[in-house]
Scaffold this motif. Structure first.
Motif, PDB file in Angstrom:
ATOM      1  N   UNK A  92       0.835  -1.206   0.000  1.00  9.63           N
ATOM      2  CA  UNK A  92       0.000   0.000   0.000  1.00  9.63           C
ATOM      3  C   UNK A  92       0.867   1.251   0.000  1.00  9.63           C
ATOM      4  N   UNK A  93       1.907   1.276   0.819  1.00 14.35           N
ATOM      5  CA  UNK A  93       2.795   2.440   0.877  1.00 14.35           C
ATOM      6  C   UNK A  93       3.533   2.618  -0.450  1.00 14.35           C
ATOM      7  N   UNK A  94       3.911   1.514  -1.091  1.00 19.76           N
ATOM      8  CA  UNK A  94       4.551   1.609  -2.406  1.00 19.76           C
ATOM      9  C   UNK A  94       3.605   2.268  -3.412  1.00 19.76           C
ATOM     10  N   UNK A  95       2.326   1.908  -3.354  1.00 23.80           N
ATOM     11  CA  UNK A  95       1.353   2.549  -4.240  1.00 23.80           C
ATOM     12  C   UNK A  95       1.248   4.041  -3.940  1.00 23.80           C
ATOM     13  N   UNK A  96       1.362   4.409  -2.672  1.00 27.50           N
ATOM     14  CA  UNK A  96       1.339   5.818  -2.302  1.00 27.50           C
ATOM     15  C   UNK A  96       2.573   6.550  -2.823  1.00 27.50           C
ATOM     16  N   UNK A  97       3.717   5.870  -2.830  1.00 32.86           N
ATOM     17  CA  UNK A  97       4.937   6.458  -3.381  1.00 32.86           C
ATOM     18  C   UNK A  97       4.708   6.859  -4.836  1.00 32.86           C
ATOM     19  N   UNK A  98       4.058   5.998  -5.598  1.00 29.08           N
ATOM     20  CA  UNK A  98       3.828   6.309  -7.009  1.00 29.08           C
ATOM     21  C   UNK A  98       2.785   7.410  -7.173  1.00 29.08           C
ATOM     22  N   UNK A 197      -3.167  29.128 -12.197  1.00 26.20           N
ATOM     23  CA  UNK A 197      -2.247  28.523 -13.146  1.00 26.20           C
ATOM     24  C   UNK A 197      -1.605  27.242 -12.656  1.00 26.20           C
ATOM     25  N   UNK A 198      -0.534  26.883 -13.350  1.00 26.51           N
ATOM     26  CA  UNK A 198       0.124  25.613 -13.072  1.00 26.51           C
ATOM     27  C   UNK A 198       0.820  25.632 -11.709  1.00 26.51           C
ATOM     28  N   UNK A 199       1.294  26.811 -11.279  1.00 21.02           N
ATOM     29  CA  UNK A 199       1.981  26.872  -9.985  1.00 21.02           C
ATOM     30  C   UNK A 199       1.008  26.561  -8.841  1.00 21.02           C
ATOM     31  N   UNK A 200      -0.163  27.217  -8.867  1.00 24.05           N
ATOM     32  CA  UNK A 200      -1.152  26.955  -7.827  1.00 24.05           C
ATOM     33  C   UNK A 200      -1.620  25.515  -7.823  1.00 24.05           C
ATOM     34  N   UNK A 201      -1.835  24.969  -9.028  1.00 21.25           N
ATOM     35  CA  UNK A 201      -2.277  23.580  -9.118  1.00 21.25           C
ATOM     36  C   UNK A 201      -1.226  22.614  -8.569  1.00 21.25           C
ATOM     37  N   UNK A 202       0.036  22.820  -8.986  1.00 20.49           N
ATOM     38  CA  UNK A 202       1.112  21.929  -8.536  1.00 20.49           C
ATOM     39  C   UNK A 202       1.345  22.063  -7.038  1.00 20.49           C
ATOM     40  N   UNK A 203       1.289  23.297  -6.525  1.00 16.30           N
ATOM     41  CA  UNK A 203       1.542  23.512  -5.095  1.00 16.30           C
ATOM     42  C   UNK A 203       0.472  22.854  -4.234  1.00 16.30           C
ATOM     43  N   UNK A 204      -0.780  23.143  -4.536  1.00 13.79           N
ATOM     44  CA  UNK A 204      -1.858  22.621  -3.690  1.00 13.79           C
ATOM     45  C   UNK A 204      -2.085  21.128  -3.901  1.00 13.79           C
ATOM     46  N   UNK A 205      -1.817  20.632  -5.099  1.00 19.24           N
ATOM     47  CA  UNK A 205      -1.964  19.193  -5.333  1.00 19.24           C
ATOM     48  C   UNK A 205      -0.939  18.406  -4.521  1.00 19.24           C
ATOM     49  N   UNK A 206       0.300  18.911  -4.470  1.00 17.29           N
ATOM     50  CA  UNK A 206       1.360  18.200  -3.746  1.00 17.29           C
ATOM     51  C   UNK A 206       1.230  18.364  -2.235  1.00 17.29           C
ATOM     52  N   UNK A 207       1.145  19.601  -1.755  1.00 15.22           N
ATOM     53  CA  UNK A 207       1.046  19.826  -0.310  1.00 15.22           C
ATOM     54  C   UNK A 207      -0.305  19.389   0.245  1.00 15.22           C
ATOM     55  N   UNK A 208      -1.354  19.549  -0.556  1.00  8.33           N
ATOM     56  CA  UNK A 208      -2.676  19.108  -0.106  1.00  8.33           C
ATOM     57  C   UNK A 208      -2.774  17.601  -0.007  1.00  8.33           C
ATOM     58  N   UNK A 209      -2.185  16.894  -0.975  1.00  8.96           N
ATOM     59  CA  UNK A 209      -2.173  15.435  -0.911  1.00  8.96           C
ATOM     60  C   UNK A 209      -1.399  14.966   0.316  1.00  8.96           C
ATOM     61  N   UNK A 210      -0.289  15.638   0.590  1.00  3.91           N
ATOM     62  CA  UNK A 210       0.478  15.290   1.778  1.00  3.91           C
ATOM     63  C   UNK A 210      -0.323  15.591   3.054  1.00  3.91           C
ATOM     64  N   UNK A 211      -0.996  16.745   3.071  1.00  2.86           N
ATOM     65  CA  UNK A 211      -1.808  17.088   4.233  1.00  2.86           C
ATOM     66  C   UNK A 211      -2.896  16.069   4.497  1.00  2.86           C
ATOM     67  N   UNK A 212      -3.495  15.548   3.427  1.00  2.00           N
ATOM     68  CA  UNK A 212      -4.500  14.496   3.581  1.00  2.00           C
ATOM     69  C   UNK A 212      -3.882  13.253   4.205  1.00  2.00           C
ATOM     70  N   UNK A 213      -2.666  12.924   3.789  1.00  2.00           N
ATOM     71  CA  UNK A 213      -1.980  11.766   4.364  1.00  2.00           C
ATOM     72  C   UNK A 213      -1.630  11.991   5.831  1.00  2.00           C
TER      73      UNK A 213
END
Length: 268
Positions: A92-98, A197-213
């Motif tokens: 499961x963690x490996x799937x999260x890595x991807x 734009x792409x900066x907002x999308x990339x920032x919130x997608x990455x940090x938000x996904x981490x925050x959910x975790x």
């Protein structure tokens, strides 16, 4: 759930029929459809999303309750069963890595070679990035400290130090809640949004996904904390607690990559 069959000549646990897997599956589908409808502004999309979330949370709670009952009171979790469960956690963690790899791929695809449409620079023109040495640096210390506390709690549990196990786990939960609160404050004060734009999308997608975790990991550890208090975990029987610790260390490592890549280098 039936008791262990005395004529069973193998150490594996044959799970009794359960309604929770199919319930959680349809609840997740309901939540995904609700999320799509809500984000596209359809009427009652928010209600469908909330209903899907509540059904998913309820189904998972009841499912995990049955697993804890099988492990704690029915004795179904033999050594072979625990090995299988740990392999499942690792996969499961490996799937999260991807999952995070895909987010980082999107971030570096745009940041390493900025297109002319965003001004040929990163961050794009008009974007004021967050100061990496403010809340992000504090959150880094908090998350790394929480990893140290949960490791201490784990070793205390193995050594039979009940108070140390409770204290280490408790402080981990407190630090995790503070981390999530600070990230909420950071989002509230940010000068850009997900739609910038792409900066907002990339920032919130990455940090938000981490925050959910982080939120999921906090709940994971909280369950272990409650089980320690209720004398359900011992120095030789704490598979679920070890799984939560492994998951939490994964969250720690991902944050280090996020801090260096997205906050420090990506905002320079």
């Amino acid at each position: 759930m039936n008791n262990i069959n005395k004529f069973q000549h193998f150490p594996f646990h044959l799970v009794d029929p359960s309604p929770w897997p199919i319930l959680v599956s349809f609840s997740l589908l309901n939540m995904a459809i609700g999320a799509v409808l809500y984000m596209h502004g359809f009427q009652n999309g928010g209600i469908l999303l909330t209903l899907g979330f509540l059904l998913t949370a309820s189904g998972m709670t009841l499912w995990f309750r049955d697993v804890i009952t099988e492990a704690t009171y029915l004795g179904h979790h033999t050594k072979q069963v625990k090995n299988g469960l740990m392999i499942g956690v690792v996969l499961f963690i490996i799937s999260e890595v991807f999952a995070f790899l895909s987010v980082f791929w999107a971030f570096f695809h745009s940041s390493l070679s900025p297109a002319i449409e965003i001004g040929g620079s990163w961050p794009p023109l008009g974007i004021t990035p967050l100061d990496p040495f403010a809340i992000p640096l504090l959150n880094t210390f908090l998350l790394l400290s929480s990893g140290a506390f949960i490791t201490y709690g784990h070793h205390a549990l193995i050594a039979g130090n009940r108070k140390g196990a409770i204290d280490g786990t408790f402080f981990t939960i407190v630090l995790a809640v503070i981390f999530t609160t600070l990230q909420y404050i950071e989002y509230s004060d940010a000068a850009f949004t997900f739609s910038d734009g792409v900066y907002g999308s990339a920032f919130y997608a990455s940090t938000g996904l981490h925050g959910l975790h982080v939120i999921i990991g906090t709940i994971f550890i909280l369950v272990g904390f409650i089980r320690i208090i209720n004398y359900q975990l011992t120095n030789t029987h704490h598979q679920g607690f070890e799984a939560s610790i492994l998951y939490w260390h994964f969250v720690d490592v991902v944050w280090l990559f996020l801090f260096v890549a997205v906050y420090f280098w990506g905002g320079a």
